[in-house]
Design an enzyme around this catalytic site. Structure first.
Site, PDB file in Angstrom:
ATOM      1  N   ASP A  78       0.900  -1.225  -0.049  1.00 47.53           N
ATOM      2  CA  ASP A  78      -0.147  -0.007  -0.077  1.00 47.53           C
ATOM      3  C   ASP A  78       0.578   1.281   0.121  1.00 47.53           C
ATOM      4  O   ASP A  78       1.803   1.365   0.613  1.00 47.53           O
ATOM      5  CB  ASP A  78      -0.797   0.228   1.031  1.00 47.53           C
ATOM      6  CG  ASP A  78      -1.750  -1.205   1.566  1.00 47.53           C
ATOM      7  OD1 ASP A  78      -1.513  -2.169   0.754  1.00 47.53           O
ATOM      8  OD2 ASP A  78      -2.098  -1.099   2.636  1.00 47.53           O
ATOM      9  N   GLU A 129     -10.567  -2.655   4.368  1.00 45.97           N
ATOM     10  CA  GLU A 129      -9.091  -1.971   4.771  1.00 45.97           C
ATOM     11  C   GLU A 129      -8.918  -0.586   4.009  1.00 45.97           C
ATOM     12  O   GLU A 129      -9.913  -0.198   3.277  1.00 45.97           O
ATOM     13  CB  GLU A 129      -8.140  -2.931   4.066  1.00 45.97           C
ATOM     14  CG  GLU A 129      -8.256  -4.212   4.568  1.00 45.97           C
ATOM     15  CD  GLU A 129      -6.968  -5.146   4.175  1.00 45.97           C
ATOM     16  OE1 GLU A 129      -6.348  -5.848   5.086  1.00 45.97           O
ATOM     17  OE2 GLU A 129      -6.471  -5.390   2.969  1.00 45.97           O
TER      18      GLU A 129
END
Ligand code: FRU
Length: 469
Positions: free
Chosen positions: A21, A193
């Protein structure tokens, strides 16, 4: 260093080893900061650090030393950063405004929120001595804090398994729970998420979008990003779409965990170009994983629906040569041209519901795009690639709903294609591993004549390297 396999030329990747990420995105004084989930010791996911890079043009990234290392409270999972220019935290020393990063400490499954700060424009980081700033209330998944300024307070969105929780703070250090959203909304095929609550100015006034990554449970399998439109009143997010309705930001298999930069007037985001179904197994070396092209976001009324529209940024800086073609392709005929590997293709269609195939062909391998207006689908088939066998999940034909196709734009780099349909109202991001420096771009008309105008822009190769020499 040995040969770098499938190294992107203008998409961000780490010098070496694993990334996932994007984290801690903020803009300050002409610099875009990108932090990212990083395992500096291996090409596989492992103890997470925050890697760091800085760019002035969002295309060339200067690699910086690792910003945050794991410690006795755990690994450094995803999070965000804000510029505390009013010194609400009291952590400023002198000179520059303090940058505050909020991130998740992940310790053998136990997740808490912690803080680190920088008083030198993001060059060095100090962990707050009283971490964590939010204790875990007894939840298995409790992570990925994304913070923004709302009136005179800070608001945090936090991913909690099957819902998002909102917290508020005056000083970024003490946080109070506000509300929850999502248990009975949207897609729930996997864990939620990396949330981001973003304010948009639209023709109808202010609107809010809650962005939520989900893994697995995406429209074509594995990781994907959904979003919810509505209002935020400083405490509660009020969703204005039906509970079971799902809006996907990107229908491709490889756009995940995207969040926006803070401290910018217009929303701009970047995502990790990968999918947890096979991210650990890709055929790249000595790095694994890359980021998408950064994309400007707007919320637009498309056929009566509020849609998140994405436009790639800065690509014009890369254009080296332009070839334009005006073509009429008779029924069942084909037309093809050379396609440099680093390229951008922009096509405008005369009529919006004519079926066609579009292939990107290499030596004995290809990816094939099929537009079929009779069923309203636009699909990409990457099963015919020599280097696709590393994972059965990677061998896929992925589909997005498209009834009318007015135009499309494709950004192609060493191992990825990002397809923006109808000015970015529908997007598909896909990795593909194919050898060669050039491909053949082949348009095939089906039952009817296809008329289009298209441009192939050759993009600069080695842009990252050229800039750092
Ligand atoms: C999303 C994610 C986050 C987490 C991080 C760990 O891809 O699973 O929820 O913080 O990756 O690397």
């Amino acid at each position: 260093m040995g040969k770098e396999t499938y190294r992107p030329h203008f998409h961000f990747s780490a010098e070496k080893n694993w990334i996932n990420d994007p984290n801690g995105l903020y803009y300050l004084d002409g610099e875009y900061h990108l932090f990212y989930q990083h395992h500096p010791e291996s090409e596989m996911w492992g103890p997470m650090h925050w890697g760091h890079a800085i760019s002035q043009d969002l295309l060339h990234w200067e690699h910086r030393p690792i910003a945050l290392f794991p410690d006795e409270q755990g690994m450094i999972f995803s999070g965000s950063a804000v510029v505390d220019d009013k010194n609400t935290s009291g952590l400023q020393e002198d000179g520059f405004p303090t940058i505050i990063a909020l991130f998740t400490h992940h310790n053998e499954g136990h997740e808490t929120q912690s803080l680190a700060y920088s008083n030198d424009k993001g060059r060095t980081w100090t962990k707050y001595p009283h971490n964590p700033v939010i204790e875990n209330p007894g939840l298995k998944d409790f992570r990925d804090p994304k913070v923004f300024r709302y009136e005179n307070q800070w608001i945090m969105s936090l991913a909690c398994g099957d819902h998002i929780r909102f917290y508020k703070s005056e000083n970024l250090l003490n946080w109070a729970y506000l509300s929850s959203f999502g248990q009975d909304y949207g897609a729930h095929g996997g864990v939620w998420e990396c949330p981001d609550l973003v304010r948009f100015q639209t023709e109808e006034g202010e609107k809010w979008v809650l962005i939520v990554s989900i893994n697995p449970g995406g429209p074509n399998g594995g990781s994907a990003i959904q979003y919810f439109t509505g209002e935020f009143d400083g405490e509660v997010f009020h969703c204005d779409q039906p509970k079971e309705y799902v809006k996907w930001a990107d229908f491709g298999r490889d756009f995940y965990a995207a969040v926006t930069w803070s401290n910018l007037p217009q929303p701009l985001w970047i995502g990790w170009m990968n999918n947890w179904q096979y991210a650990n197994e890709g055929p790249t070396h000595p790095f694994r994983g890359s980021m998408s092209i950064p994309r400007k976001l707007s919320l637009e009324n498309v056929e009566g629906e509020a849609i998140l529209v994405q436009k790639p940024v800065s690509v014009e800086l890369l254009v080296e040569r332009i070839d334009s073609h005006l073509v009429h392709i008779g029924a069942v005929e084909t037309v093809s041209h050379i396609l440099p590997k680093q390229s951008r293709v922009i096509a405008e269609f005369k009529k919006t519901a004519i079926p066609f195939d579009l292939s990107i062909k290499g030596e004995g391998e290809e990816i094939k795009i099929v537009f079929d207006p009779s069923v309203g689908t636009f699909s990409l088939d990457r099963t015919n690639l020599k280097d696709a066998q590393f994972s059965e999940h990677f061998m896929s034909i992925d589909t997005m709903p498209v009834k009318h196709l007015k135009n499309l734009e494709m950004i192609i780099d060493e191992c990825s294609v990002e397809i923006f349909v109808n000015q970015g109202a529908k997007v598909m991001t896909e990795l593909f591993y194919m050898s060669g420096d050039e491909f053949e771009l082949e348009w095939r008309a089906k039952s009817k004549e296809l008329q289009l105008e298209y441009t192939v822009q050759k993009l600069k190769a080695n842009y990252q390297k050229l800039c750092s020499e």
